[in-house]
Design an enzyme around this catalytic site. Structure first.
Site, PDB file in Angstrom:
ATOM      1  N   ILE A   1       0.808  -1.227   0.000  1.00  0.00           N
ATOM      2  CA  ILE A   1       0.000   0.000   0.000  1.00  0.00           C
ATOM      3  C   ILE A   1       0.838   1.273   0.000  1.00  0.00           C
ATOM      4  O   ILE A   1       0.292   2.360  -0.134  1.00  0.00           O
ATOM      5  CB  ILE A   1      -0.991   0.022   1.182  1.00  0.00           C
ATOM      6  CG1 ILE A   1      -0.263  -0.118   2.527  1.00  0.00           C
ATOM      7  CG2 ILE A   1      -2.046  -1.052   1.005  1.00  0.00           C
ATOM      8  CD1 ILE A   1      -1.159   0.037   3.740  1.00  0.00           C
TER       9      ILE A   1
ATOM     10  N   GLY B   1       8.459   4.047   0.452  1.00  0.00           N
ATOM     11  CA  GLY B   1       9.277   5.232   0.646  1.00  0.00           C
ATOM     12  C   GLY B   1      10.736   4.885   0.433  1.00  0.00           C
ATOM     13  O   GLY B   1      11.068   3.783   0.001  1.00  0.00           O
TER      14      GLY B   1
ATOM     15  N   VAL C   1       5.298  -0.544   2.765  1.00  0.00           N
ATOM     16  CA  VAL C   1       4.210  -0.815   3.697  1.00  0.00           C
ATOM     17  C   VAL C   1       3.194  -1.729   3.026  1.00  0.00           C
ATOM     18  O   VAL C   1       2.802  -1.499   1.879  1.00  0.00           O
ATOM     19  CB  VAL C   1       3.538   0.497   4.172  1.00  0.00           C
ATOM     20  CG1 VAL C   1       2.415   0.199   5.154  1.00  0.00           C
ATOM     21  CG2 VAL C   1       4.558   1.435   4.804  1.00  0.00           C
TER      22      VAL C   1
ATOM     23  N   LYS D   1       5.095  -2.328   8.127  1.00  0.00           N
ATOM     24  CA  LYS D   1       6.161  -1.530   7.520  1.00  0.00           C
ATOM     25  C   LYS D   1       7.427  -2.377   7.520  1.00  0.00           C
ATOM     26  O   LYS D   1       7.914  -2.777   8.582  1.00  0.00           O
ATOM     27  CB  LYS D   1       6.367  -0.244   8.314  1.00  0.00           C
ATOM     28  CG  LYS D   1       7.394   0.691   7.743  1.00  0.00           C
ATOM     29  CD  LYS D   1       7.428   1.991   8.548  1.00  0.00           C
ATOM     30  CE  LYS D   1       8.360   3.013   7.942  1.00  0.00           C
ATOM     31  NZ  LYS D   1       8.311   4.286   8.692  1.00  0.00           N
TER      32      LYS D   1
ATOM     33  N   ASP E   1       9.522  15.391   7.798  1.00  0.00           N
ATOM     34  CA  ASP E   1       9.110  14.776   6.532  1.00  0.00           C
ATOM     35  C   ASP E   1       7.588  14.840   6.363  1.00  0.00           C
ATOM     36  O   ASP E   1       6.974  13.906   5.848  1.00  0.00           O
ATOM     37  CB  ASP E   1       9.591  13.320   6.487  1.00  0.00           C
ATOM     38  CG  ASP E   1       9.579  12.750   5.068  1.00  0.00           C
ATOM     39  OD1 ASP E   1       9.608  13.531   4.106  1.00  0.00           O
ATOM     40  OD2 ASP E   1       9.545  11.506   4.941  1.00  0.00           O
TER      41      ASP E   1
END
Length: 170
Positions: free
Chosen positions: A3, A6, A11, A26, A128
């Site tokens: 889903i 990064g 994830v 994750k 972030d």
């Protein structure tokens, strides 16, 4: 099902088998070693310090006990690091951009600010914050991905006690 992805992790949506609860898993790209472990524990500590309705909930973490093959065909070696957190079934703010009303946008922004106020009060700076790191849940928007966040110890200021002459007077 994958889903999100990064720079440091991917994830996946998953189901915690004993509880049948849907979760987000994750999986870190750097799977072992002191640096990877330190980064995982730092992220967990920061999220734990910031416990708040508008900060992502973390349920657990660990390392794979044996090699695992994911539905994508990707293989995780033994000792691969992972983090178990809440699944935001409504997706990310990035996906919702342009499709939410002014009232919904206002509520999302207030949730984000509320969560950030909490982390800042705990000496944490996210570093972030972007639409993909804001998750939409039934309780509102939650800030996620504290992977590059920095934290400082917050000094509690204690009031100085007044000196008296023993009679209750200064």
């Amino acid at each position: 099902e994958e889903i999100g992805q990064g720079a440091a992790s991917r994830v996946w949506s998953a189901v915690h088998l004993p509880s049948q609860q849907k979760i987000a898993l994750k999986i870190f790209n750097e799977f072992s070693g002191k640096t990877a472990t330190d980064n995982l524990f730092r992220e967990i500590r920061l999220v734990a310090r910031a416990s708040h309705p508008h900060i992502v909930r973390v349920f657990g973490y660990g390392q794979t006990q044996e090699p695992i093959t994911l539905p994508s065909g990707d293989k995780l070696p033994k000792d691969h690091l992972y983090l178990v957190m809440e699944l935001a079934e409504k997706g990310t703010l990035k996906v919702a951009l342009g499709r939410v009303s002014w009232e919904e946008t206002r509520a999302i922004l207030l949730d984000i600010l509320d969560g950030l106020a909490r982390v800042h009060a705990r000496g944490i700076v996210h570093l972030d914050l972007k639409p993909v790191n804001v998750l939409l849940t039934d309780r509102g928007a939650v800030v996620s991905d504290f992977g590059i966040a920095v934290g400082q110890q917050v000094q509690q200021k204690t009031p100085k006690r007044a000196k008296t002459n023993g009679l209750g007077k200064l």
